[in-house]
Design a protein around this motif. Structure first.
Motif, PDB file in Angstrom:
ATOM      1  N   ALA A  32      48.683 -20.106  16.451  1.00 54.43           N
ATOM      2  CA  ALA A  32      49.075 -18.264  15.699  1.00 54.43           C
ATOM      3  C   ALA A  32      50.495 -18.246  15.761  1.00 54.43           C
ATOM      4  O   ALA A  32      50.900 -19.008  16.759  1.00 54.43           O
ATOM      5  CB  ALA A  32      47.856 -17.616  17.252  1.00 54.43           C
ATOM      6  N   LYS A  47      44.904 -12.566  19.938  1.00 51.08           N
ATOM      7  CA  LYS A  47      45.111 -13.438  18.383  1.00 51.08           C
ATOM      8  C   LYS A  47      45.546 -14.652  19.378  1.00 51.08           C
ATOM      9  O   LYS A  47      44.908 -16.061  19.488  1.00 51.08           O
ATOM     10  CB  LYS A  47      45.338 -12.945  17.190  1.00 51.08           C
ATOM     11  N   GLY A 196      46.024 -13.737  11.909  1.00 51.84           N
ATOM     12  CA  GLY A 196      45.073 -11.942  11.509  1.00 51.84           C
ATOM     13  C   GLY A 196      45.083 -11.838  10.079  1.00 51.84           C
ATOM     14  O   GLY A 196      45.107 -11.956   9.152  1.00 51.84           O
ATOM     15  N   PHE A 218      40.731 -14.148  12.248  1.00 52.99           N
ATOM     16  CA  PHE A 218      41.045 -13.097  12.931  1.00 52.99           C
ATOM     17  C   PHE A 218      40.660 -12.048  12.923  1.00 52.99           C
ATOM     18  O   PHE A 218      41.365 -11.523  12.253  1.00 52.99           O
ATOM     19  CB  PHE A 218      42.119 -14.076  14.246  1.00 52.99           C
TER      20      PHE A 218
END
Length: 264
Positions: A32, A47, A196, A218
């Motif tokens: 991420a 996340k 995201g 996500f």
């Protein structure tokens, strides 16, 4: 002295060379990439918790209305009642200042402000001990990025996350928003990129496809009261509301739902 204001500062990318191949010990599965946020929102924390590696995007332009130097605290018993925790910030290069160049005006006073305001909101929680331990990990660095990064790592660690953390400023990449993110993922040997909902609106998957790195969306739950405030409030509220064990279970469930290795 230039301080933060209410105007929006769009993100920018730093120029650099073509990325180097990953070293043998740098490989990691799901990554991420996110800017360092002060006590990040639950959606952001979830996340990062779901990833094996957090690449801290610390060398993009400081955004005056973003979350690097501020967090939205929600009242323990009424999360609709919220207040900004904002730390006065000096931008030595004016608006083009990068996140890792931004400085706190008064680090000691900022740390005291954090301690007092967070205690005011969550000192009555039966889980105040866990919150207090997170606060105790913060030092008196004058760098906004250091404080935001440390606050996030402290929360992740309190919930049992054992992933790796790297700063984007230490990794050469190309220019271009999506190209840069793809290069960061590739340079760390990541096999997947967790993105995201905000990033999905602008992301070009082409550079990731070139590296052979799938982009995984996500999403946080929408039908659970805990997650209703996930995109608005600091995760300190959730930690104070249900405690580290229950919150760790919630985040583990999200990791299970999003992590490709969990379904292998």
């Amino acid at each position: 002295m230039t301080r933060t204001s209410a105007s929006w500062a769009p993100a920018s990318t730093a120029a650099s060379s073509v990325p180097e191949p990953p070293s043998a010990d740098a490989s990691g599965g799901l990554c991420a990439i996110h800017q360092p946020n002060l006590f990040p929102r639950l959606s952001t924390l979830a996340k990062l918790f779901s990833a094996d590696r957090w690449i801290v995007l610390d060398d993009v332009q400081f955004a005056r209305r973003d979350y690097q130097h501020r967090a939205r605290l929600a009242a323990l018993d009424d999360p609709s009642r919220q207040q900004w925790l904002t730390l006065p910030t000096h931008l030595p290069h004016g608006r083009p200042t990068l996140i890792n160049q931004a400085r706190l005006v008064d680090p000691h006073r900022s740390r005291r402000t954090v301690q007092l305001l967070v205690r005011q909101y969550y000192g009555r929680s039966p889980y105040w001990g866990a919150v207090s331990e997170v606060l105790d990990t913060l030092d008196d660095s004058d760098r906004v990025a250091d404080l935001a990064r440390a606050s996030t790592i402290a929360l992740l660690s309190a919930l049992g996350w054992s992933g790796k953390v790297q700063d984007s400023s230490a990794i050469p990449t190309r220019q271009g928003r999506s190209e840069r993110l793809a290069d960061l993922a590739a340079a760390t040997g990541s096999t997947h990129y967790l993105c995201g909902t905000g990033g999905l609106r602008y992301l070009d998957a082409g550079p990731f496809d070139t590296h052979g790195i799938p982009v995984l969306p996500f999403h946080t739950p929408v039908d659970d009261p805990l997650w209703r405030w996930a995109r608005r409030s600091s995760s300190l509220w959730a930690l104070s509301k249900i405690g580290p064990d229950a919150l760790a279970d919630q985040l583990a469930a999200q990791r299970e739902a999003h992590h490709p290795g969990a379904h292998a």
